[in-house]
Design an enzyme around this catalytic site. Structure first.
Site, mmCIF file in Angstrom:
data_model
loop_
_atom_site.group_PDB
_atom_site.id
_atom_site.type_symbol
_atom_site.label_atom_id
_atom_site.label_comp_id
_atom_site.label_asym_id
_atom_site.label_seq_id
_atom_site.Cartn_x
_atom_site.Cartn_y
_atom_site.Cartn_z
ATOM 1 N N ASP A 86 0.861 -1.281 0.086
ATOM 2 C CA ASP A 86 -0.102 0.086 0.089
ATOM 3 C C ASP A 86 0.841 1.409 -0.014
ATOM 4 O OD1 ASP A 86 0.774 -0.803 2.722
ATOM 5 O OD2 ASP A 86 -0.535 1.126 3.479
ATOM 6 N N GLU A 144 0.241 -0.936 5.949
ATOM 7 C CA GLU A 144 1.379 -0.607 6.882
ATOM 8 C C GLU A 144 1.340 0.884 7.054
ATOM 9 O OE1 GLU A 144 5.376 1.187 8.115
ATOM 10 O OE2 GLU A 144 4.434 1.637 6.397
HETATM 11 ZN ZN ZN Z 1 6.911 2.019 3.706
#
Ligand code: ZN
Length: 378
Positions: A86, A144
């Site tokens: 992501d 994340e």
């Molecule tokens: Zn990263």
């Protein structure tokens, strides 16, 4: 020059292509439809290049996550590589372009560049028939950039089965230095309840939540200590309703950064253990330590030494550095598993509009990872 590096240099064009495909599949953390498409690109790349075992961990709120396995290995403890696909960018927010030997675009540096070189590191090992005693698990998550809420348990579960963890996150800007230290982070919310009354008629019968919050903030800020590497940021405050009303409620969001696990425990205790200064108010601290630091332990330095030697043989000087920002590497390091971070390509501009990676030394960065795996799994 090693056989592995020569092989990777000969495949420069295809490495760049792998990266470009991942970048073109834009993947903002909060858009499941888009991130899932990027996940499929990643899966296909792994299947085509490496061809090991693929497990899909379906997620409802965020993109699906992937556990790729390379080799079987006879050792019980595996080598774990963690990454995320992501990015912080909404679709179309920054253009994708090649210029002056650099690829600019969303997630190039953080951290699709790292995913591409890891895929090619595994591809190179496979090409030379290297299947070591340890199996390699490449775990790629999808959240994340929004706190890893949907992947933390998975990352920790895999880390517990691992001898060591490599994190091909963005390296130190420009120099490409790897990260042997990351600060830990705590996230807190301070809530203050007061007694709301008219500010003119009988102000002293009330208890101002804002006054109390101000005193609390001053007290909390006294824990800030530059020399010890402890910082406390009161990121937001809010409260009160009108100028002529004694505030019945106020709150603050607090970001804590620290260097060691010991500091973490001490600070957490000091922050959670609050009592009010002003009679009639009530304070409540929520939150806690979010990630322990990635500390520069002997085993982390051992991994860095290995990488430095590998780099030298390729004619590169590999520096080490630290970051005040946290990554999923903090999670694995927090469990005591030796973790080395910042193994991604050379570049700059994580979370910034000039985000890019330098294309020329992608093969070298892939070779670093390949040879680090090779050394530790034979
Ligand atoms: Zn990263």
């Amino acid at each position: 020059m090693s056989k592995i590096l020569t092989y990777l240099i000969n495949n420069q064009h295809d490495i760049e292509e792998t990266l470009l495909q991942l970048v073109e599949a834009e993947s903002p953390s909060k858009n499941k439809m888009l991130t899932d498409k990027c996940g499929l690109v990643l899966k296909e790349s792994f299947e085509t290049l490496v061809g090991g075992k693929v497990e899909i961990i379906e997620k409802e709120a965020v993109g699906n996550q992937y556990r790729f396995t390379y080799g079987d290995g006879t050792e019980t403890e595996q080598i774990l590589i963690i990454g995320h696909y992501d990015t912080v960018w909404d679709q179309g927010a920054i253009p994708i372009r090649k210029e002056d030997g650099k690829l600019y675009g969303p997630g190039t540096f953080d951290m699709k560049g790292g995913l591409a070189v890891t895929l090619w590191a595994l591809k190179a090992l496979k090409e030379f028939g290297h299947f070591g005693k340890r199996k390699v698990v490449f775990l790629v998550t999808s959240d994340e950039e929004i706190g890893s809420e949907h992947s933390r348990a998975l990352i920790e579960e895999e880390a517990r089965k691992s001898e060591m963890v490599f994190v091909p996150e963005s390296s130190i800007s420009h120099s490409g230095a790897v990260k042997t230290f990351r600060k830990g982070i705590g996230i807190f919310k301070l809530i203050v309840h007061g007694k709301s009354v008219h500010a003119g008629i009988d102000p002293w019968s009330g208890a101002s939540a804002i006054d109390e919050l101000a005193l609390q903030i001053a007290d909390i800020k006294s824990l800030d200590n530059k020399e010890e590497g402890v910082s406390i940021n009161i990121g937001t405050i809010s409260g009160g309703t009108r100028t002529n009303v004694v505030a019945g409620y106020a709150e603050a969001d607090i970001d804590l950064r620290f260097r060691t696990k010991d500091q973490a425990h001490e600070l957490e205790h000091a922050l959670l253990d609050r009592s009010s200064f002003i009679k009639g108010t009530m304070v409540e601290m929520q939150g806690g330590i979010n990630r322990y630091p990635l500390e520069k332990t002997d085993s982390v330095m051992g991994l860095y030494q290995q990488m430095k030697e590998i780099a030298l043989r390729h004619g590169y000087e590999l520096e080490q550095g630290s970051s005040g920002g946290a990554s999923d590497g903090n999670l694995t390091a927090g469990l005591g598993i030796p973790t080395i971070d910042g193994l991604g390509p050379v570049g700059d501009g994580a979370h910034a509009e000039n985000e890019h990676v330098v294309l020329e030394n992608l093969p070298y960065r892939a070779a670093l990872i390949a040879e680090l795996i090779k050394r530790n799994s034979r």
